[in-house]
Design an enzyme around this catalytic site. Structure first.
Site, PDB file in Angstrom:
ATOM      1  N   GLN A  17       0.813  -1.208   0.000  1.00  0.00           N
ATOM      2  CA  GLN A  17       0.000   0.000   0.000  1.00  0.00           C
ATOM      3  C   GLN A  17       0.854   1.269   0.000  1.00  0.00           C
ATOM      4  O   GLN A  17       2.046   1.241   0.294  1.00  0.00           O
ATOM      5  CB  GLN A  17      -0.899   0.020   1.232  1.00  0.00           C
ATOM      6  CG  GLN A  17      -2.042  -0.964   1.214  1.00  0.00           C
ATOM      7  CD  GLN A  17      -2.943  -0.755   2.420  1.00  0.00           C
ATOM      8  OE1 GLN A  17      -2.960  -1.570   3.323  1.00  0.00           O
ATOM      9  NE2 GLN A  17      -3.690   0.336   2.438  1.00  0.00           N
ATOM     10  N   HIS A  18       0.201   2.373  -0.310  1.00  0.00           N
ATOM     11  CA  HIS A  18       0.673   3.743  -0.079  1.00  0.00           C
ATOM     12  C   HIS A  18       1.748   4.266  -1.033  1.00  0.00           C
ATOM     13  O   HIS A  18       1.942   5.475  -1.123  1.00  0.00           O
ATOM     14  CB  HIS A  18       1.223   3.911   1.340  1.00  0.00           C
ATOM     15  CG  HIS A  18       0.298   3.517   2.445  1.00  0.00           C
ATOM     16  ND1 HIS A  18      -0.969   4.028   2.579  1.00  0.00           N
ATOM     17  CD2 HIS A  18       0.478   2.660   3.480  1.00  0.00           C
ATOM     18  CE1 HIS A  18      -1.531   3.506   3.668  1.00  0.00           C
ATOM     19  NE2 HIS A  18      -0.682   2.667   4.216  1.00  0.00           N
ATOM     20  N   ASP A  29      -2.055  -4.837  -0.190  1.00  0.00           N
ATOM     21  CA  ASP A  29      -1.611  -6.110   0.377  1.00  0.00           C
ATOM     22  C   ASP A  29      -2.432  -6.544   1.589  1.00  0.00           C
ATOM     23  O   ASP A  29      -2.753  -7.735   1.733  1.00  0.00           O
ATOM     24  CB  ASP A  29      -0.123  -6.077   0.714  1.00  0.00           C
ATOM     25  CG  ASP A  29       0.294  -4.894   1.579  1.00  0.00           C
ATOM     26  OD1 ASP A  29      -0.567  -4.077   1.978  1.00  0.00           O
ATOM     27  OD2 ASP A  29       1.505  -4.784   1.863  1.00  0.00           O
TER      28      ASP A  29
END
Length: 460
Positions: free
Chosen positions: A71-72, A229
């Protein structure tokens, strides 16, 4: 047999599993490493995906595919679709100051929690974009579109610039409660509103793998939306409402499947969406399995020996406590913190006591994350690489104060992505795949271990 493929493009590597769409049985798999660092050229992810697919025997016979990824991560593209600069990953903390500035500018953490379900910290994409605007203005000006790692890989595979609810909820500029982008927050953070991927529903198609992608053995392979994820792991482990999952990977997470969105003004709980149309309140830590790696390295032993040593020492390690903030920390939000040992005496200066303190410190840290969810489940599902440690499994129920279930080891993120791909092929809900054998662990609760940890965790 109908086959589906699932991808886990994680911080450290790319894993590909190919499974029977009906039963979930593993047919073949492959993996390839990613480069180290907290900023990475996305091209390395693409090369690793190609290699992992090839090592899995290609996509021959595969009818649908989905990408789960970390992520991110901030991926910036120019007008031509070329990458502007290396992607800043979730664990890059250089935007900690930008996060603090953004929280203050908007009027405090409560405003952010209400707006997007989460209070941004350095891991969130919106803070990285603020950092880019302030420190690399030329790169910011060249940025025409912004996406996340799974979005970028899905786009490279199929040509569709799309994302899903789960991954979008970790940007800091998409609201799980309303299902819409908050471009006003993006404007505030970045000074502009670049192109953003379309947010697909859990079963919306994301196109097909293009011949131009050059993927080994790919025919007419349909693409599912993909996801982050943690959302893929929830699918892969079969988490249901009421379950709490604690994952010990590169990062640590504690999360639960929920029917309604959450908004925690303290910032401890991120109010994410999941990959099924529900929600995924989640607490994340920077420090997890690598705490065990570091302890083993200090003692000059392998992970198995570290676990054996830990189980030789008494509960509580004789008062020795390890606070495992080895890379700073996200929860609590202490980006410049370091790890520490407390209670070191002649009696506790043994390999066994140090090993026990490392395991208990990690588990106390994750128990703090678990507590922040405010739930009281009957059991905890324990997953991730760190859950393979026998010491972690046996000590966890004492620290968590409840039974622990360890599902059969697997690539949960890739498995969840594969399950999403199978869902794309039909059904109102994700397919109910046959679960492998789970291990159950119980122990007498040891609240004194948590209490001693709480005494020292803020002392530095």
């Amino acid at each position: 047999m109908t086959l589906v493929a699932g991808v886990d493009s994680s911080t450290q590597s790319c894993k590909v599993v190919i499974r029977d769409a009906r039963t979930g049985a593993l047919v073949r798999q492959g993996r390839a490493p990613h480069p180290e660092g907290t900023e990475v050229d996305p091209g390395a992810w693409w090369d690793a995906l190609q290699e992992a697919i090839a090592r899995a025997g290609g996509l021959d016979g595969v009818e649908a595919m989905s990408v789960g990824a970390q992520q991110h991560g901030m991926v910036c593209l120019d007008e031509s679709g070329d990458v502007v600069r290396k992607a800043l990953l979730w664990n890059d903390t250089r935007s900690a100051g930008a996060a603090a500035d953004l929280v203050k500018e908007l009027g405090g953490p409560e405003v952010w929690a209400e707006a997007v379900g989460s209070v941004p910290v350095a891991s969130f994409t919106v803070t990285k974009l603020r950092w880019l605007a302030e420190h690399e203005p030329d790169s910011a000006r060249r940025t025409a579109r912004v996406c996340l790692p799974h979005d970028w890989l899905t786009w490279r595979l199929g040509g569709e610039f799309v994302t899903d609810r789960g991954d979008a909820s970790g940007t800091g500029y998409w609201s799980p409660a309303t299902g819409t982008y908050r471009t006003d927050l993006l404007q505030t953070a970045f000074g502009a509103v670049p192109g953003l991927p379309e947010v697909l529903g859990p079963r919306d198609p994301a196109g097909e793998v293009r011949p131009a992608a050059g993927v080994s053995g790919a025919g007419a392979v349909r693409l599912a939306p993909g996801t982050g994820d943690n959302m893929a792991a929830a699918l892969g482990v079969g988490a249901l409402p009421g379950d709490v999952v604690v994952s010990i990977g590169t990062s640590g997470t504690a999360f639960a499947v929920a029917a309604s969105p959450s908004a925690d003004p303290s910032g401890s709980v991120a109010g994410f969406a999941d990959a099924t149309g529900r929600f995924l309140p989640l607490v994340a830590t920077l420090n997890a399995a690598r705490v065990l790696d570091a302890a083993a390295r200090m003692l000059g032993v392998g992970l198995d020996e570290l676990g054996r040593l830990a189980l030789e020492a008494p509960s509580g390690a004789g008062g020795l406590v390890h606070v495992p903030y080895l890379e700073g920390e996200r929860t609590p939000n202490l980006p410049t913190a370091t790890g520490s040992l407390h209670g070191l005496t002649l009696a506790t200066s043994t390999p066994a006591h140090l090993a026990r303190a490392a395991v208990e410190g990690l588990l106390c840290h994750l128990a703090d994350a678990f507590d922040a969810l405010g739930l009281d489940p009957a059991r905890v599902l324990l997953i991730g690489g760190g859950a393979r440690s026998e010491a972690v499994r046996r000590i966890a129920p004492a620290v968590f104060g409840r039974p622990v279930v360890v599902p059969e080891p697997g690539e949960y993120v890739a498995d969840g992505a594969a399950r999403q791909a199978a869902w794309l092929l039909g059904g109102d809900e994700p397919p109910a795949w046959e679960a492998g054998k789970a291990e159950h662990y119980e122990a007498d609760p040891a609240p004194e271990v948590r209490a001693r940890y709480a005494e020292v965790r803020g002392l530095g």
